[in-house]
Design an enzyme around this catalytic site. Structure first.
Site, PDB file in Angstrom:
ATOM      1  N   HIS A 152      17.578  -6.180  37.768  1.00  0.00           N
ATOM      2  CA  HIS A 152      17.457  -6.414  39.203  1.00  0.00           C
ATOM      3  C   HIS A 152      17.576  -5.117  39.998  1.00  0.00           C
ATOM      4  CE1 HIS A 152      18.121  -8.312  43.183  1.00  0.00           C
ATOM      5  NE2 HIS A 152      17.439  -9.320  42.654  1.00  0.00           N
ATOM      6  N   ASP A 179      12.482 -13.894  45.584  1.00  0.00           N
ATOM      7  CA  ASP A 179      12.218 -13.141  44.348  1.00  0.00           C
ATOM      8  C   ASP A 179      12.788 -13.819  43.117  1.00  0.00           C
ATOM      9  OD1 ASP A 179      14.743 -12.537  45.451  1.00  0.00           O
ATOM     10  OD2 ASP A 179      14.857 -10.599  44.456  1.00  0.00           O
ATOM     11  N   HIS A 180      13.447 -14.975  43.315  1.00  0.00           N
ATOM     12  CA  HIS A 180      14.009 -15.719  42.184  1.00  0.00           C
ATOM     13  C   HIS A 180      13.362 -17.088  41.981  1.00  0.00           C
ATOM     14  CE1 HIS A 180      17.475 -12.963  41.423  1.00  0.00           C
ATOM     15  NE2 HIS A 180      17.137 -12.596  42.653  1.00  0.00           N
ATOM     16  N   HIS A 232      19.800 -18.735  42.757  1.00  0.00           N
ATOM     17  CA  HIS A 232      19.849 -18.962  44.204  1.00  0.00           C
ATOM     18  C   HIS A 232      18.419 -19.030  44.734  1.00  0.00           C
ATOM     19  CE1 HIS A 232      19.410 -14.637  43.811  1.00  0.00           C
ATOM     20  NE2 HIS A 232      19.177 -14.494  45.109  1.00  0.00           N
ATOM     21  N   HIS A 278      16.595 -17.228  47.019  1.00  0.00           N
ATOM     22  CA  HIS A 278      15.799 -16.139  47.566  1.00  0.00           C
ATOM     23  C   HIS A 278      14.454 -16.078  46.856  1.00  0.00           C
ATOM     24  CE1 HIS A 278      19.374 -13.773  49.503  1.00  0.00           C
ATOM     25  NE2 HIS A 278      18.847 -14.653  50.322  1.00  0.00           N
ATOM     26  N   HIS A 319      27.287 -13.652  46.932  1.00  0.00           N
ATOM     27  CA  HIS A 319      26.060 -13.106  47.499  1.00  0.00           C
ATOM     28  C   HIS A 319      25.948 -13.584  48.952  1.00  0.00           C
ATOM     29  CE1 HIS A 319      22.275 -11.164  47.506  1.00  0.00           C
ATOM     30  NE2 HIS A 319      21.503 -12.237  47.381  1.00  0.00           N
ATOM     31  N   ASP A 334      22.530 -10.618  41.713  1.00  0.00           N
ATOM     32  CA  ASP A 334      22.678 -10.832  43.157  1.00  0.00           C
ATOM     33  C   ASP A 334      24.105 -11.214  43.538  1.00  0.00           C
ATOM     34  OD1 ASP A 334      19.825 -10.898  42.605  1.00  0.00           O
ATOM     35  OD2 ASP A 334      19.610 -11.493  44.700  1.00  0.00           O
TER      36      ASP A 334
END
Length: 307
Positions: A265, A65-66, A61, A63, A138, A206
């Site tokens: 995570h 941090d990914h 996805h 976000h 999520h 997530d």
């Protein structure tokens, strides 16, 4: 053999001793990356692996941090004189998001091919991997992935002779090729036994627990699953933010009958994941706390047939 490395196990933000979550696998000269948080290329270097051979990237996805590590990774690849194309698979909007991130990595010496997932569950075959992307739950559109390395049946000389397959075709057929010779077409099933059990890794992060995770993780040799929180007092927070507890991950591992689970995570506030392992292992015994650069080499089970 499939090499698997959990490059980082942190969620939300990198910490001095915890990289952001990313996974890398290597098989038959091909390297695959799942997610690319800030500093992923540093973790790859620490592991002693090369990012030059990464030809497939799976994005769960969008976000930060990914995906925030993509520009740095691309630039590092370009500086290493990579010219071969890279395929990136991810949710709808993938090309727009990645190209926006590339504002600081515009001129690359390699092509980026974008494949946007169109369905709740979609399969892809690439570089020896059979990949299943499946939607999870999520706060934004998010997918998890099962990565499967198939294994053909064993060569059966008697079967080849019964089917009058010429000797000079055997080697190519064992590699999965279809051979046309002297007006005849020969296929691998004419010389091979039943398909054998492959190697399966499922990566899930997530999300809240979902039926799609149970269904797609079934029989995994390795299940890498989000464990954002360990303290049961934070269960309401996990529900609100659509993340998962250690115990919920363990329930999924048990239901899917996986061989081994690595947690990943972690919340930045989760300082000592091992503290919550006893109650987690009461649910699923073979649970391990993920840590940066945790790795394993997964092999084929001798003579095991695909179920």
């Amino acid at each position: 053999m499939l090499d698997v490395c959990l490059l980082g196990c942190g969620g939300m933000m990198p910490l001095p001793n915890r990289h952001l979550t990313a996974l890398m696998t290597r098989f038959n000269g091909s390297s695959l990356l799942v997610d690319c948080g800030e500093g992923t290329q540093v973790a790859i270097r620490k592991q002693g692996w090369s990012f030059h051979d990464i030809d497939t990237i799976l994005i769960t996805h969008f976000h930060g941090d990914h995906v925030s590590g993509l520009p740095g990774l691309f630039l590092s690849m370009g500086n290493a004189e990579r010219t071969e194309p890279i395929t990136i698979i991810g949710p709808k909007g993938l090309e727009t998001v990645v190209n926006a991130l590339r504002i600081i990595a515009r001129d690359l010496p390699f092509e980026i091919k974008f494949v946007e997932i169109e369905e709740n569950c979609q399969k892809f075959s690439i570089n020896g991997y059979e990949i299943t992307a499946f939607k999870v739950n999520h706060s934004v559109t998010c997918y998890s992935y099962s990565i499967y390395i198939p294994r053909a049946g064993a060569f059966v000389p008697e079967k080849a002779k019964e089917n009058n397959v010429p000797l000079k075709c055997w080697s190519r057929l064992q590699k999965g090729e279809i051979v046309e010779m002297d007006g005849m077409t020969y296929t691998p099933d004419m010389i091979l036994g039943p398909e054998r059990k492959g190697i399966k890794v499922t990566y899930c992060t997530d999300t809240r627990p979902t039926e799609s995770i149970k269904e797609n993780a079934v029989g995994s040799d390795l299940f890498i699953c989000e464990g954002m929180y360990g303290d049961i007092a934070e269960k309401d927070k996990a529900r609100q933010k659509k993340h998962m507890m250690f115990q919920e991950a363990a329930e999924l591992a048990k239901a899917a009958d996986v061989k081994e689970m690595w947690l990943t995570h972690y919340s930045p506030s989760l300082v000592n994941p091992k503290q919550y392992l006893p109650q987690t292992r009461e649910i699923f015994k073979n649970t391990k706390p993920g840590k940066d650069l945790m790795s394993v080499e997964l092999g084929f089970e001798e003579n095991a047939l695909k179920e």
